[in-house]
Scaffold this active site. Structure first.
Site, mmCIF file in Angstrom:
data_model
loop_
_atom_site.group_PDB
_atom_site.id
_atom_site.type_symbol
_atom_site.label_atom_id
_atom_site.label_comp_id
_atom_site.label_asym_id
_atom_site.label_seq_id
_atom_site.Cartn_x
_atom_site.Cartn_y
_atom_site.Cartn_z
ATOM 1 N N TYR A 96 0.902 -1.108 0.118
ATOM 2 C CA TYR A 96 0.494 0.072 -0.271
ATOM 3 C C TYR A 96 1.272 1.186 -0.215
ATOM 4 O O TYR A 96 0.578 2.771 -0.572
ATOM 5 C CB TYR A 96 -1.071 -0.017 1.011
ATOM 6 C CG TYR A 96 -2.201 -0.451 1.492
ATOM 7 C CD1 TYR A 96 -2.388 -1.728 0.651
ATOM 8 C CD2 TYR A 96 -3.733 -0.408 0.915
ATOM 9 C CE1 TYR A 96 -3.331 -3.378 0.743
ATOM 10 C CE2 TYR A 96 -4.738 -0.507 1.114
ATOM 11 C CZ TYR A 96 -4.910 -2.221 0.885
ATOM 12 O OH TYR A 96 -5.446 -2.876 0.401
ATOM 13 N N LYS A 150 3.535 -15.100 3.475
ATOM 14 C CA LYS A 150 3.566 -15.927 2.486
ATOM 15 C C LYS A 150 4.851 -16.339 2.693
ATOM 16 O O LYS A 150 5.746 -15.531 1.471
ATOM 17 C CB LYS A 150 3.087 -15.302 1.276
ATOM 18 C CG LYS A 150 3.398 -16.253 0.093
ATOM 19 C CD LYS A 150 2.435 -16.692 0.168
ATOM 20 C CE LYS A 150 2.507 -18.063 -1.443
ATOM 21 N NZ LYS A 150 1.783 -19.669 -1.675
ATOM 22 N N ASP A 184 -2.439 -18.825 1.984
ATOM 23 C CA ASP A 184 -3.426 -18.993 0.416
ATOM 24 C C ASP A 184 -4.031 -20.534 1.463
ATOM 25 O O ASP A 184 -5.631 -20.224 1.760
ATOM 26 C CB ASP A 184 -2.618 -19.770 -0.303
ATOM 27 C CG ASP A 184 -1.900 -20.385 0.057
ATOM 28 O OD1 ASP A 184 -0.622 -20.327 1.150
ATOM 29 O OD2 ASP A 184 -0.698 -21.004 -1.286
ATOM 30 N N ASP A 197 -5.893 -6.566 4.477
ATOM 31 C CA ASP A 197 -7.728 -6.588 3.235
ATOM 32 C C ASP A 197 -7.989 -8.043 3.257
ATOM 33 O O ASP A 197 -9.668 -7.484 2.891
ATOM 34 C CB ASP A 197 -7.047 -5.353 1.937
ATOM 35 C CG ASP A 197 -8.229 -4.786 1.235
ATOM 36 O OD1 ASP A 197 -8.802 -4.328 1.872
ATOM 37 O OD2 ASP A 197 -8.190 -5.113 -0.097
ATOM 38 N N ASP A 241 -12.688 -9.370 4.016
ATOM 39 C CA ASP A 241 -13.793 -9.182 3.589
ATOM 40 C C ASP A 241 -13.757 -11.033 2.634
ATOM 41 O O ASP A 241 -15.529 -10.876 3.126
ATOM 42 C CB ASP A 241 -13.642 -8.877 1.952
ATOM 43 C CG ASP A 241 -13.533 -7.745 1.888
ATOM 44 O OD1 ASP A 241 -14.069 -6.257 2.529
ATOM 45 O OD2 ASP A 241 -14.085 -7.088 0.088
HETATM 46 C C1 IPM Z 1 -11.060 -1.369 3.675
HETATM 47 C C2 IPM Z 1 -10.736 -0.974 2.039
HETATM 48 C C3 IPM Z 1 -9.741 0.346 1.425
HETATM 49 C C4 IPM Z 1 -8.019 -0.835 1.433
HETATM 50 C C5 IPM Z 1 -9.830 0.747 -0.023
HETATM 51 C C6 IPM Z 1 -11.009 1.363 0.248
HETATM 52 C C7 IPM Z 1 -8.438 1.981 0.060
HETATM 53 O O1 IPM Z 1 -10.999 -1.989 1.436
HETATM 54 O O2 IPM Z 1 -10.433 -0.164 4.164
HETATM 55 O O3 IPM Z 1 -10.680 -2.973 4.013
HETATM 56 O O4 IPM Z 1 -7.441 -1.737 0.916
HETATM 57 O O5 IPM Z 1 -7.462 -0.630 2.688
HETATM 58 MG MG MG Z 2 -10.712 -3.674 2.510
#
Ligand code: IPM
Ligand code: MG
Length: 354
Positions: A140, A187, A219, A243, A247
């Site tokens: 990042y 990893k 993975d 990240d 999700d």
């Molecule tokens: C999160 C989001 C952000 C990230 C994006 C919007 C930059 O996906 O906070 O998880 O990747 O950190």
């Molecule tokens: Mg995210």
């Protein structure tokens, strides 16, 4: 409590109203003095000032005790990779400027939502995971480059030992207050930065003999999370892996619309739902405000050490769910049509339980 509210983009505008109202109501009920300021960030800020994070917002952020943020992003940029100024830059910059290196993402399923997930209830029941995602390093923030006349691109995945140590330390300490298990995800079979990560966590483990430490490749972790989420307690990982995995893990909590997060580090705490701006449903009044409301619970707990107040918020959400009320994203086939609420109805329902 000096709170900066940054609703941001898309559904951030709709859900943050209720996070803020819940916070106001708690402050009033428990007699805590509170003041609010508002700031802009993301696409809305680009439209207004040309800058995704105007200096004015950053200054207000530095002066606040805690920040309640909504969401960031706009479809316009997603389809235009060449755009130089992007909403997400605002979020990344504020994380860096405020030194928010630890992103806590608790994954816990409200029992009532067992049916809302696409994962089998028997796999989910009892799952309770706390993610520590490193937030100010990794690809990042590593050097980004285009060479070869623009035809080759690179993002540097870079970690320094102290960056791993400070996030791992927080994760070890959290594990100590939970089930005393820490899984570090990397990893290391391929990446040098991951080998440093693993080495550092291994070294630190010696200082925490009471914690059972496991190292897992990312993975494999992605697979194990869905296969048997109950085996995890605290997970610590880098920015990019965190990240992606969080999700995925949102499905363990029924919906993205339920997951709150806290970003902490140097001083100010930053609280936000993990969901994005969801432009496909923005403006329709159907977004789920519970992640914003649960972010407020995290704020009360972490930034202000108001455990009881935080519990009141969580219980209010629980009661509304127990009565069968749902927003669309967490409704199941069994949900009665008259129990499917809009954003404002859900927000008001929670407020009425406080
Ligand atoms: C999160 C989001 C952000 C990230 C994006 C919007 C930059 O996906 O906070 O998880 O990747 O950190
Ligand atoms: Mg995210």
């Amino acid at each position: 409590m000096k709170i900066l509210v940054i609703p941001g983009d898309g559904i951030g505008q709709e859900v943050t109203i209720y996070g803020k109202k819940v916070l106001s109501k708690i402050a009033q009920k428990f007699g805590h003095p509170i003041s609010f300021e508002e700031g802009i960030m993301g696409h809305v800020a680009i439209e207004a000032t040309g800058n995704p994070l105007p200096d004015e917002t950053l200054e207000k952020a530095k002066k606040s005790d805690a920040i309640l943020f909504g969401a960031i992003g706009h479809a316009k940029y997603d389809n235009d990779p060449s755009a130089k100024v992007r909403p997400e830059q605002g979020l990344l910059k504020i994380r860096k400027e405020l030194g928010l290196y630890a992103n806590l993402r608790p994954i816990k399923l409200f029992d009532e939502l067992l049916e809302a997930s696409s994962i089998k209830p028997e796999v989910l029941r009892g799952a309770d995971i706390l993610f520590f995602r490193e937030l100010t390093g990794d690809v990042y923030f590593g050097k980004k480059e285009r060479t070869d006349g623009g035809n080759t691109a690179s993002d540097l995945m870079v970690y320094s030992k102290y960056e791993v140590e400070r996030i791992a330390e927080k994760a070890f300490l959290a594990a100590r207050n939970r089930r005393k298990k820490l899984c570090s995800v990397d990893k290391a079979n391929v990446l040098e930065s991951s080998r440093l990560w693993r080495e550092t966590v291994q070294e630190m483990a010696k200082k925490f003999p009471d914690i059972e430490v496991e190292h897992m490749f990312v993975d494999n972790a992605a697979m194990q999370l869905i296969k048997d989420p109950k085996k995890f307690d605290v997970i610590v990982t880098g920015n990019l892996f965190g990240d992606i995995l969080t999700d995925e893990a949102s499905q363990i909590a029924g919906s993205m619309g339920m997951l709150a997060s806290a970003s902490i580090g140097d001083k100010v705490g930053f609280y936000e739902p993990i969901h994005g701006s969801a432009h496909d449903i923005a403006g329709k009044g159907i977004a789920n405000p519970l992640a914003s409301i649960l972010s407020v619970a995290l704020m009360l707990d972490i930034s202000f050490n108001l455990k009881n107040e935080a519990a009141v918020v969580i219980n209010a959400v629980d009661k509304v769910l127990k009565e069968g009320y749902r927003t669309r994203d967490i409704a199941s086939e069994a949900t009665l049509i008259n129990k499917i609420l809009t954003t404002s109805e859900m927000g008001e329902a929670v407020l009425s339980k406080i």
